[in-house]
Scaffold this motif. Sequence first.
Motif, PDB file in Angstrom:
ATOM      1  N   SER A   1       0.829  -1.211   0.000  1.00  0.00           N
ATOM      2  CA  SER A   1       0.000   0.000   0.000  1.00  0.00           C
ATOM      3  C   SER A   1       0.864   1.263   0.000  1.00  0.00           C
ATOM      4  N   THR A   2       1.992   1.230   0.671  1.00  0.00           N
ATOM      5  CA  THR A   2       2.909   2.376   0.658  1.00  0.00           C
ATOM      6  C   THR A   2       3.487   2.574  -0.735  1.00  0.00           C
ATOM      7  N   LEU A   3       3.863   1.489  -1.392  1.00  0.00           N
ATOM      8  CA  LEU A   3       4.366   1.593  -2.765  1.00  0.00           C
ATOM      9  C   LEU A   3       3.301   2.162  -3.706  1.00  0.00           C
ATOM     10  N   LEU A   4       2.066   1.735  -3.544  1.00  0.00           N
ATOM     11  CA  LEU A   4       0.979   2.261  -4.380  1.00  0.00           C
ATOM     12  C   LEU A   4       0.729   3.744  -4.100  1.00  0.00           C
ATOM     13  N   CYS A   5       0.851   4.141  -2.851  1.00  0.00           N
ATOM     14  CA  CYS A   5       0.702   5.562  -2.505  1.00  0.00           C
ATOM     15  C   CYS A   5       1.825   6.392  -3.133  1.00  0.00           C
ATOM     16  N   ILE A   6       3.044   5.861  -3.119  1.00  0.00           N
ATOM     17  CA  ILE A   6       4.173   6.556  -3.747  1.00  0.00           C
ATOM     18  C   ILE A   6       3.946   6.673  -5.250  1.00  0.00           C
ATOM     19  N   LEU A   7       3.470   5.592  -5.875  1.00  0.00           N
ATOM     20  CA  LEU A   7       3.174   5.624  -7.314  1.00  0.00           C
ATOM     21  C   LEU A   7       2.118   6.683  -7.625  1.00  0.00           C
TER      22      LEU A   7
END
Length: 180
Positions: free
Chosen positions: A89-95
């Motif tokens: 979820s953190t990676l998706l937020c960064i994306l």
Amino acid sequence: MPRVWLEHIEEGLIAFLLAAMTVVTFAQVVARYVFNYSFVWALELTMYFFGALIFLGISYGVRVGAHIGVDAFVRILPARAAHKLAILSTLLCILYAAIVVYGAWIYVDKIHTIGIMAQDLPIPQWVPRVVLPLGYALLIWRLGEVLWNLLRGGHASLLGDEVADAMKLLGDDDSKGDAA
């Protein structure tokens, strides 16, 4: 050390924007109702300050864990799966934030190229709108800190924990009552 400077600048800017919005709005109300005069630029300036407050406040909310969300599903997962889901979820937020930075940069660049001026203030529109890519770039930085902590095996959360906050406040109230 640079991180502490960034935090102080971030907090100071947020405090300044909130205070400036209050002062400009108060001055507008006094001018209008006491002196029957109106500052033409007050609403636009307040709107720009409020926008900046929002875009800088997003990253501040990540830093202090103040964002709300629904995490009922994550809480029933085993700790290892919840940790992996937090990383995803953190990676998706960064994306998502990176996509917004890119789009906002294109938007601000087009406004700069065209030369659009603010409606009531004598400044180009791109000046107050540059907070869009800057705010989301700062969000990427904060999300990167969360991701780094998660990848090192630490516990980090993108969401605030209302129950823990309420229990902490309840504990603070109880300790005040015991001292009396």
